[in-house]
Design a protein around this motif. Sequence first.
Motif, short mmCIF file in Angstrom:
data_model
loop_
_atom_site.label_atom_id
_atom_site.label_comp_id
_atom_site.label_asym_id
_atom_site.label_seq_id
_atom_site.Cartn_x
_atom_site.Cartn_y
_atom_site.Cartn_z
N LEU A 71 68.43 54.13 -27.38
CA LEU A 71 66.74 54.40 -27.45
C LEU A 71 66.13 54.83 -29.23
CD1 LEU A 71 65.25 55.57 -24.68
CD2 LEU A 71 65.50 53.87 -24.96
N GLY A 72 66.76 56.19 -30.03
CA GLY A 72 66.19 56.38 -30.97
C GLY A 72 66.96 55.72 -32.47
N ASP A 73 68.08 55.15 -32.11
CA ASP A 73 68.34 54.57 -33.16
C ASP A 73 69.54 53.11 -32.74
OD1 ASP A 73 70.83 55.98 -32.30
OD2 ASP A 73 70.77 57.27 -34.62
N PHE A 74 69.47 52.79 -31.37
CA PHE A 74 70.87 51.55 -30.65
C PHE A 74 72.39 52.35 -30.74
CE2 PHE A 74 67.61 49.33 -33.05
CZ PHE A 74 67.28 48.52 -31.62
N GLY A 75 72.02 54.02 -30.77
CA GLY A 75 73.65 54.74 -30.32
C GLY A 75 74.86 55.27 -31.94
N ILE A 76 73.48 54.50 -33.36
CA ILE A 76 74.80 54.60 -34.62
C ILE A 76 74.77 55.87 -34.82
CG2 ILE A 76 74.12 53.57 -37.57
CD1 ILE A 76 72.51 51.63 -36.25
N GLY A 77 73.66 57.11 -34.89
CA GLY A 77 73.56 58.05 -34.60
C GLY A 77 75.29 58.78 -34.42
N ASN A 78 74.68 58.85 -33.35
CA ASN A 78 76.12 59.44 -32.31
C ASN A 78 77.68 58.92 -32.65
OD1 ASN A 78 74.40 60.93 -30.48
ND2 ASN A 78 74.42 59.47 -29.44
N GLY A 79 77.38 56.98 -32.54
CA GLY A 79 78.91 56.71 -33.20
C GLY A 79 79.47 57.55 -34.67
N ILE A 80 78.40 57.20 -35.36
CA ILE A 80 79.07 57.89 -37.12
C ILE A 80 79.00 59.36 -37.17
CG2 ILE A 80 77.93 58.37 -39.08
CD1 ILE A 80 75.86 56.21 -38.81
N ALA A 81 78.41 60.53 -36.09
CA ALA A 81 78.90 61.44 -35.01
C ALA A 81 80.47 61.33 -34.95
CB ALA A 81 78.01 62.17 -35.05
N LYS A 82 80.49 60.54 -33.99
CA LYS A 82 81.46 60.69 -33.40
C LYS A 82 82.71 60.32 -33.43
CE LYS A 82 84.17 59.43 -29.00
NZ LYS A 82 83.68 58.00 -27.74
N THR A 83 82.84 59.72 -34.89
CA THR A 83 83.61 59.03 -35.87
C THR A 83 84.65 60.00 -36.81
OG1 THR A 83 82.74 56.42 -35.74
CG2 THR A 83 84.31 57.38 -37.47
N GLU A 84 83.38 60.42 -37.38
CA GLU A 84 83.11 61.45 -38.54
C GLU A 84 83.77 63.09 -37.70
OE1 GLU A 84 79.58 63.00 -40.25
OE2 GLU A 84 79.54 60.26 -41.12
N ALA A 85 83.95 63.25 -36.91
CA ALA A 85 84.85 63.97 -35.81
C ALA A 85 86.08 63.71 -35.79
CB ALA A 85 83.93 64.62 -34.81
N ARG A 86 85.91 62.20 -34.65
CA ARG A 86 87.90 62.17 -34.65
C ARG A 86 88.56 62.20 -36.13
NH1 ARG A 86 86.68 57.11 -31.59
NH2 ARG A 86 86.63 57.51 -28.75
#
Length: 106
Positions: A71-86
């Motif tokens: 809802l906030g940003d189409f999940g972009i922030g979570n996707g970026i955070a997950k990719t960086e953590a991985r």
Amino acid sequence: MNMKLWMAVFSTFLLAACATKQYPQAPLVSAEESAVFDCQAINVEIAKTRSIQAEIERTGEFDGKTVLGALGDFGIGNGIAKTEARQKASDRLTQLRALEAAKCSG
């Protein structure tokens, strides 16, 4: 006027890539760690890093925070955070494997 305000708020949410999930972070192996780690410590660190990788995947599963992120940003922030953590966990594991090969072969 009210429509302009709503458009401004909506635009702000679209442009802000904010992660609503907190992914565990794996730091790179420091020079001090590589100097003092023995084979047993390296194996423990490899196990910890694998545990971090599993936690990243569990955190990335669909839940309420996924909906909020979408809802906030189409999940972009979570996707970026997950990719960086991985990537950080993968980099640490690569370093530990190289250290293991250097110190524990034989």
